[in-house]
Design a protein around this motif. Structure first.
Motif, PDB file in Angstrom:
ATOM      1  N   ALA A   1      77.352  19.473  32.759  1.00  0.00           N
ATOM      2  CA  ALA A   1      76.979  18.123  33.070  1.00  0.00           C
ATOM      3  C   ALA A   1      75.751  17.689  32.477  1.00  0.00           C
TER       4      ALA A   1
ATOM      5  N   CYS B   1      75.224  21.526  28.322  1.00  0.00           N
ATOM      6  CA  CYS B   1      75.397  20.252  28.261  1.00  0.00           C
ATOM      7  C   CYS B   1      76.379  19.916  27.431  1.00  0.00           C
TER       8      CYS B   1
ATOM      9  N   SER C   1      77.759  21.912  38.476  1.00  0.00           N
ATOM     10  CA  SER C   1      77.322  21.134  37.197  1.00  0.00           C
ATOM     11  C   SER C   1      77.988  21.985  35.994  1.00  0.00           C
TER      12      SER C   1
END
Length: 330
Positions: A294, A263, A308
């Motif tokens: 993400a 992340c 993602s």
């Protein structure tokens, strides 16, 4: 040179170090008979027997605790946590014992162990078995953190980690185990804290590690066709960090894109960006960009899972954007 899979490089490094030093042993869930869930310990039980290739209970706390105690008593355990998502179950040992024992005893006790674990997307395993949590360990003084991207690096770095007198968190990406690369047949070691330029370029630098190195290399190929020459710097280890290699590349290109699968929020890319801004600000021709995972739990469905994470398309677009500002140093 021979061309082998990433998981074979891991097994080869373990076998060589176990032959070299009888104090080295392997422990973890399913590491013996089936050779680990990703087959990275296949063949070790047959050669070294159950005394040195030990299946453990399904307890990360026990694995971390026993490995730490064994290392303090003179052994060199290589302990496997099946998925990095499960480290929370044994985190107290890692945070307060494994990482601190040498400091607390003023160097009288060392903890020469390797904690192997696996992270990352790519298998649609869902949000509790697909995370990239390397930044957790980089925040703990006393731990070294290594993330190899190729079979060559995996073998050389693992052998070095096993010989280190400090605890090393050795993080493998589950999406790399079946990738292949050339590995020397003779013995070699790769020092921890030494980055590697996987592709040389002059217009923009991708700073990355683990599986995202492969993504950056694909993006660099596409950018070449568009007239942009991208450099790909593989950090290989986060602690220790080879900032000299970062500085050399930044001074050359003047543009930086930091990319990793973890992340974006609180990821290690933020630390790299801060270091560059603090120490190399005058070398930059454009703001530092990050292309990271993400800030959401990893989706289970295949396409959202892929989207993602950093993709080739995202990296290509970021490089095109950052290179619109002119040439380095004028």
């Amino acid at each position: 040179m021979k061309r082998i899979m990433y998981r074979e490089a891991i097994a080869s490094a373990l076998a060589e170090e176990m032959r070299r030093d009888e104090k080295v042993f392997v422990m973890g869930e399913d590491v013996a008979i089936i050779g680990g869930v990703y087959k990275a310990t296949r063949g070790l039980l047959e050669e070294f027997g159950p005394a040195r290739v030990r299946n453990t209970p399904l307890s990360e706390l026990a694995i971390a605790g026993v490995a730490t105690g064994a290392a303090m008593c003179g052994a060199r355990p290589v302990a496997e946590i099946m998925h990095i998502d499960f480290v929370g179950c044994g985190f107290d040992i890692m945070l307060n014992q494994m990482s601190k024992m040498c400091y607390k005893t003023n160097g009288r006790l060392h903890v020469p162990l390797v904690l192997r674990t696996q992270e990352g997307r790519g298998h649609s395993n869902g949000c509790t078995q697909s995370q990239s949590l390397e930044a957790l360990f980089t925040h703990i003084p006393g731990l070294k953190v290594v993330l190899p991207s190729t079979p060559y690096d995996a073998k050389g770095l693992l052998k070095t980690a096993i010989r280190d007198n400090n605890p090393v968190i050795f993080i493998e990406h589950k999406g790399l185990y079946q990738t292949r690369g050339e590995v020397p047949e003779e013995e070699y070691l790769i020092p921890l804290g030494k980055a590697d330029v996987k592709r040389y370029g002059k217009d923009v630098t991708f700073i990355t590690y683990s599986k995202t190195v492969l993504t950056a290399l694909e993006a660099a190929k596409e950018l070449e066709a568009q007239g942009i020459d991208a450099e790909v710097l593989d950090l290989r280890s986060l602690v220790p960090l080879d900032f000299d290699a970062i500085a050399e590349s930044v001074r050359k290109t003047g543009r930086v894109i930091i990319t990793h699968e973890a992340c974006e929020r609180g990821g290690y890319g933020a630390e790299i960006a801060a270091e560059i801004a603090d120490r190399l600000f005058d070398e930059l021709d454009a703001p530092i960009l990050r292309v990271c995972g993400a800030n959401i739990p990893v989706p289970n469905a295949t396409l959202p899972e892929q989207e993602s994470a950093p993709t080739v398309e995202k990296l290509v677009q970021a490089a095109r954007n950052i290179c619109q500002g002119g040439n380095h140093n004028g």
